[in-house]
Design a protein around this motif. Structure first.
Motif, PDB file in Angstrom:
ATOM      1  N   HIS A   1      -9.453 -60.326 -26.300  1.00  0.00           N
ATOM      2  CA  HIS A   1      -8.532 -59.817 -27.053  1.00  0.00           C
ATOM      3  C   HIS A   1      -7.511 -60.984 -27.385  1.00  0.00           C
ATOM      4  O   HIS A   1      -6.924 -60.886 -28.697  1.00  0.00           O
ATOM      5  CB  HIS A   1      -7.694 -58.674 -26.108  1.00  0.00           C
TER       6      HIS A   1
ATOM      7  N   GLY B   1      -9.061 -63.076 -30.267  1.00  0.00           N
ATOM      8  CA  GLY B   1      -8.822 -62.133 -31.249  1.00  0.00           C
ATOM      9  C   GLY B   1      -7.823 -62.948 -32.326  1.00  0.00           C
ATOM     10  O   GLY B   1      -8.205 -62.733 -33.391  1.00  0.00           O
ATOM     11  N   TYR B   2      -6.953 -63.751 -31.649  1.00  0.00           N
ATOM     12  CA  TYR B   2      -6.105 -64.416 -32.666  1.00  0.00           C
ATOM     13  C   TYR B   2      -6.863 -65.516 -33.256  1.00  0.00           C
ATOM     14  O   TYR B   2      -6.408 -65.976 -34.371  1.00  0.00           O
ATOM     15  CB  TYR B   2      -4.755 -64.963 -32.017  1.00  0.00           C
TER      16      TYR B   2
ATOM     17  N   TYR C   1      -9.846 -65.600 -34.255  1.00  0.00           N
ATOM     18  CA  TYR C   1     -10.971 -65.464 -35.118  1.00  0.00           C
ATOM     19  C   TYR C   1     -10.280 -64.275 -36.057  1.00  0.00           C
ATOM     20  O   TYR C   1     -10.896 -63.580 -37.012  1.00  0.00           O
ATOM     21  CB  TYR C   1     -12.196 -64.667 -34.554  1.00  0.00           C
ATOM     22  N   GLN C   2      -9.160 -63.927 -35.991  1.00  0.00           N
ATOM     23  CA  GLN C   2      -8.457 -62.833 -36.926  1.00  0.00           C
ATOM     24  C   GLN C   2      -8.686 -62.875 -38.185  1.00  0.00           C
ATOM     25  O   GLN C   2      -9.018 -61.888 -39.037  1.00  0.00           O
ATOM     26  CB  GLN C   2      -6.876 -62.740 -36.520  1.00  0.00           C
ATOM     27  N   GLU C   3      -8.472 -64.091 -38.869  1.00  0.00           N
ATOM     28  CA  GLU C   3      -8.513 -64.439 -40.222  1.00  0.00           C
ATOM     29  C   GLU C   3      -9.948 -64.067 -40.815  1.00  0.00           C
ATOM     30  O   GLU C   3     -10.246 -63.458 -41.713  1.00  0.00           O
ATOM     31  CB  GLU C   3      -8.121 -65.829 -40.818  1.00  0.00           C
TER      32      GLU C   3
ATOM     33  N   VAL D   1     -10.830 -60.477 -40.617  1.00  0.00           N
ATOM     34  CA  VAL D   1     -10.522 -59.601 -41.651  1.00  0.00           C
ATOM     35  C   VAL D   1     -11.009 -59.880 -42.977  1.00  0.00           C
ATOM     36  O   VAL D   1     -11.416 -58.933 -43.849  1.00  0.00           O
ATOM     37  CB  VAL D   1      -8.839 -59.907 -41.785  1.00  0.00           C
TER      38      VAL D   1
ATOM     39  N   PHE E   1      -9.246 -55.380 -30.058  1.00  0.00           N
ATOM     40  CA  PHE E   1      -8.581 -56.184 -31.145  1.00  0.00           C
ATOM     41  C   PHE E   1      -9.120 -55.908 -32.663  1.00  0.00           C
ATOM     42  O   PHE E   1      -8.116 -55.750 -33.574  1.00  0.00           O
ATOM     43  CB  PHE E   1      -8.649 -57.640 -30.961  1.00  0.00           C
ATOM     44  N   ILE E   2     -10.256 -55.792 -32.845  1.00  0.00           N
ATOM     45  CA  ILE E   2     -10.729 -55.279 -34.189  1.00  0.00           C
ATOM     46  C   ILE E   2     -10.225 -53.993 -34.550  1.00  0.00           C
ATOM     47  O   ILE E   2     -10.018 -53.786 -35.564  1.00  0.00           O
ATOM     48  CB  ILE E   2     -12.156 -55.431 -34.042  1.00  0.00           C
TER      49      ILE E   2
ATOM     50  N   LEU F   1      -6.956 -54.245 -35.952  1.00  0.00           N
ATOM     51  CA  LEU F   1      -7.003 -54.869 -37.315  1.00  0.00           C
ATOM     52  C   LEU F   1      -7.073 -53.711 -38.297  1.00  0.00           C
ATOM     53  O   LEU F   1      -6.854 -53.900 -39.355  1.00  0.00           O
ATOM     54  CB  LEU F   1      -7.856 -56.005 -37.307  1.00  0.00           C
TER      55      LEU F   1
END
Length: 474
Positions: free
Chosen positions: A112, A116-117, A119-121, A124, A157-158, A161
């Motif tokens: 998370h 999470g942070y 791979y965030q971009e 998305v 986490f997703i 998003l």
């Protein structure tokens, strides 16, 4: 309407793999001419790959190259690589995959807070790209497990998003809960931390327990091997086996259990894909079955579990199918909805079943079921004319029922055993952004949820046969 599944973690991707295989088999059985139709478009794009690469979408005519509308995400490569080397390799391309090599080490915080942070971009961007190809995006599915690190941590986490990026699109989550004898010692931590996110950010959660899947697989095998039903049963139940899919794939130990979850998802989405006299969209499930925002956990059951050699079965078996759906040993979590309180119940029927059959069975079963006083007629029904492969008819029930409470209480107890001793906490707290308050907030969220179910159970008065419970004065 289009559903967009995201498979996260090892369990999520293994279930996803079975799901895509079964979906293709189901559409192949109906779509004999190889035409790209509306039913196929709900899960697959038709892509012109003749010029190489990811060509333009083809909306009509012959099937050219089907690409699944999906994201496959795992922080280790094993399962995703297996899919890419297996029979489904042409259904996915690299633009739909996100993998790492080191895994989340059974740690929610790593999945998370760290991945999470990180791979965030990327996530998305891939979600947006996939959504752009959908004319009418109705809902996102997340398929994950609760006990490990990637499914529970990155999966939730997703979910957050999705709420930020697509607030208008429904978020359905299929969550596989660990059993008490789980081989991951930290699974109670991972599950409770994930539950807080599910409480706050999901529209509907379909909880599934490994133990129940295991019991159902054993029940099917015993029934088939006992010979009690003679030659009326096929040796392989299509609910648990991929036999007959036209591909000789060596089945793995969890394939049968994963197949059950895949069948649940197929039946859940059947009304959106095929014609029927009573169509039920996924957004209708949330609208009708979730009267309070946090109480969005729906207990599911599937019937029949066996594949019959003769699909022209008498109506007696049809009524039995409805009875079985409410019995304890057909539920996908360890629960007994009949002896708990219903807030609402959905029946999704497939095959040659009439509205009159549906009504007759609801009236027959009603006296034995407890519904909340303010929603005595809390039934939602869907009829899809296309049955699953190998069946004349099938039934998926979704019950918003207080019988989920014991699962949550057991999870809380397992969490507290570790947390009282502060055992294994240091593994989580060394991850950036992870504070001990995350644990206290998560267990508080779960306790509040259990209390909400307690309050509902407290409203249930009198024995089942007492008609006075229908005359409760407000």
């Amino acid at each position: 309407p289009v559903s967009l599944p995201s498979a996260v973690g090892q369990c999520g991707n293994q279930v996803g793999c079975r799901f895509w295989d079964l979906a293709l088999r189901e559409h192949a059985a109906v779509n004999k001419k190889g035409i790209y139709d509306e039913a196929l478009s709900s899960f697959f794009r038709n892509v012109d790959t003749r010029s190489g690469g990811d060509g333009p979408d083809i909306y009509k005519g012959k099937i050219c190259s089907l690409k699944a509308r999906a994201l496959l995400i795992d922080m280790e490569e094993g399962v995703v690589n297996e899919i890419l080397q297996g029979p489904l390799r042409d259904v996915f391309d690299s633009k739909q995959l996100i993998t790492d090599v080191s895994g989340s080490g059974n740690n929610w915080a790593v999945g998370h807070k760290l991945y999470g942070y990180q791979y965030q971009e990327n996530i998305v961007e891939k979600l947006r790209k996939t959504a752009e190809h959908c004319d009418c995006l109705q809902c996102f599915f997340i398929i994950h497990s609760m006990g490990g690190g990637t499914g529970s941590g990155l999966g939730t986490f997703i979910l957050n998003l999705l709420e930020d990026e697509f607030p208008e699109v429904y978020r359905f989550v299929t969550s596989v809960y660990p059993s008490g004898e789980d081989d991951v010692i930290t699974s109670p931590y991972n599950s409770v931390l994930a539950m807080k996110e599910l409480n706050e950010h999901a529209d509907c959660v379909l909880p599934i327990e490994n133990e129940s899947l295991f019991d159902i697989v054993n029940k099917i095998h015993q029934m088939i091997n006992s010979g009690k039903l003679g030659s009326t049963l096929k040796q392989n139940s299509l609910v648990t086996s991929s036999t007959g899919s036209g591909k000789t794939v060596q089945e793995k130990p969890f394939d049968a259990m994963n197949n059950i979850v895949a069948n649940l998802l197929l039946n859940l989405t059947s009304s959106a894909r095929f014609e029927g006299s009573l169509n039920m969209d996924l957004n209708e499930i949330s609208m009708n079955l979730v009267p309070f925002p946090r109480l969005h956990y729906l207990v599911s059951s599937l019937t029949p579990l066996y594949t019959l050699t003769d699909v022209n079965v008498p109506s007696r078996r049809l009524d039995q199918m409805f009875s079985d759906a409410f019995s304890r040993d057909h539920q996908l979590i360890q629960s007994d909805p009949k002896h708990s309180l219903y807030l609402a119940c959905a029946l999704l029927v497939r095959g040659n079943v009439q509205v009159s059959d549906l009504r007759r069975n609801i009236e027959r079963l009603k006296p034995s079921l407890h519904f909340v006083s303010w929603n005595q007629e809390g039934w939602k029904t869907g009829l899809c004319s296309v049955p699953p492969v190998g069946h004349s008819h099938s039934l998926l029930t979704l019950a918003n029922n207080t019988c989920v409470k014991p699962t949550f209480i057991e999870l809380k107890d397992r969490f507290m055993k570790l947390y009282k001793k502060k055992a294994h906490l240091h593994h989580y707290l060394h991850v950036d952004g992870m504070e001990q308050s995350c644990f206290s907030e998560a267990i508080s969220s779960l306790s509040d949820l259990i209390e909400e179910y307690n309050e509902l159970d407290a409203t249930r008065g009198g024995p089942r046969t007492d008609p006075s419970r229908l005359k409760i004065a407000v």
